[in-house]
Design an enzyme around this catalytic site. Sequence first.
Site, PDB file in Angstrom:
ATOM      1  N   ASP A 231       0.836  -1.192   0.000  1.00 11.74           N
ATOM      2  CA  ASP A 231       0.000   0.000   0.000  1.00 11.74           C
ATOM      3  C   ASP A 231       0.881   1.256   0.000  1.00 11.74           C
ATOM      4  OD1 ASP A 231      -2.724   1.164   0.384  1.00 11.74           O
ATOM      5  OD2 ASP A 231      -1.852   1.897   2.249  1.00 11.74           O
ATOM      6  N   GLU A 289      14.936 -15.321  -0.293  1.00 14.52           N
ATOM      7  CA  GLU A 289      15.359 -16.399   0.593  1.00 14.52           C
ATOM      8  C   GLU A 289      14.358 -17.556   0.599  1.00 14.52           C
ATOM      9  OE1 GLU A 289      15.878 -14.840   4.484  1.00 14.52           O
ATOM     10  OE2 GLU A 289      17.252 -13.246   3.860  1.00 14.52           O
TER      11      GLU A 289
END
Length: 581
Positions: A231, A289
């Site tokens: 956002d 990751e």
Amino acid sequence: MTQLDQQPISRPAPEVVHEPGPVDGPWWRDAVIYQVYPRSFADADGDGIGDLPGITARLDHLAALGVDAVWLSPFYRSPQADAGYDVADYRDVDPLFGTLADFDALLGRAHELGLKVVVDLVPNHSSDEHVWFQEALKTPPGSPERARYLFREGRGVNGTEPPNNWGSIFGGPAWTRLTPEKHGVDDGQWYLHLFDSKQPDLDWSNPEVREEFEGVLRFWLDRGVDGFRVDVAHGMVKAEGLPDWDGHVSMIEGADDVDAVAGSGNQGPMFDQDGVHEIYRAWRKVLDEYDGDRMLVAEAWVEPLSRLARYVRPDEMHQAFNFAFLATGWDAPALRKVIAASYQVNDTVGAPTTWVMSNHDVVRHASRLGLADPSSRPNGIGAEDEQPDAELGLRRARAASLLMLGLPGSAYVYQGEELGLPEHTSLADEVREDPAFFRTNGAERGRDGCRVPLPWEADAPGFGYSPTGRTWLPQPAEWAAFAADAQDGVAGSTLELYRAALRLRRAEKLGLGGASWEPEFQDDEDVIAVRNGSVVVVANLGSTPVPLPLDAEVLLASGLPGDAPVGAELPGDTTVWLRAR
């Protein structure tokens, strides 16, 4: 436009605007992602407000629709001053929507159905009820607790004037002064809030803020989410010194054709500062990751398009909403320019273009496109405002959606869009909840009209949204015709049009295809014609029928139910998918 050559030979070469993408790329490059606004999607417990179990119970609808992923607007703990975009706890579910166990069940069911799940992240600001802000109120100016937010001394005699002249996106000033009455504090400092006063902006120059949000990312990634919609992705970093801004946008020196097609972005020293890119490079490392091609999509109202492309460079975000496309309206030359420019700037950074027509912040395109000016973008529509032409708006909305879904790249669908839902344009003022309505004293109608609970069953109380029939916003009676069960299996319905389009899009790999302007249509200024792999997408935005090749195979057309089948001519306000020759 002249009658087209009936022979499929000696045709001019198409003008390539986008090369095909790799067929083995990550899922998000060509995904169709469905936005769920949790309060208004489905209510399982009968309190009139949608919830996570309600969403889980309706996931089969999304799987049958043919989308690839679901984006959930905020469901976190929140006082709901801005419908959940004022987050009090980023690691928990608000009881209004359920529990963390309910979220895990939703995620598990979605994955069983082959649907990815993207969750909303709100990093520009927190709720004023967040523990950090409450700690800041209990500590003096200059404390580490206050340093997490943008507290400043006021200007003028005794600091009675705001620190600068910035205004809130929701109307009114962007600063609120601490007072004993409201905050239990008498030091008179001011805090910044680009949105509502209950949404204080965080200070992203503070390493503690950055560390905290990387922890939030890991919390949800560890639970198995597939990505994040960010956002106000362009707003976290403010210009050094928080300078005054006169609000006037200057022409960009040397702006080229790409820059000239940008939509109505947010500008000023509070937006699109270069420092945001350092944040997203750090976030990208966190996501990398994890396995499964986790993704980030930016809600960045940024112009020009060449600036927006910076958010999707190879080491930053994966997608950024193309609001220039949404804001262009129903104008063929302007849309052609936006489409070509979007591919040009995104191709330079190796990113997909991410198309969108509606969301929870804008008037639904089935209504926008039915206004006298179909390129206007009002902030809400009320009973006293111009009312859209419902039939024309729906006709154009279906055509616009078929155009969007036929373009290479990713696309977002806002809940109810697949039903052809219009805006609720006659909500009474007393039921409105959008803070923009109140902060502008009603000058802006706000976003409630696009957030009304969905109609699932035509003959059920509350149209099947809730077992009790309760709905937190009233539904128009005429929405019975738009209910999902009233359209299911009905040839020509908007629901079946979307299902057919998504099946064809996947079968023909349109999201990964290339884009070329189809030369035989380019003499007509009201037509957009794009060759995408084995399909030619032709949209007639004018009122005059356009001749089609006599040997063309029509795969899908957007016309309303009852329209004559598309044959030798393409009617106005209609899009067709043809088999390329």
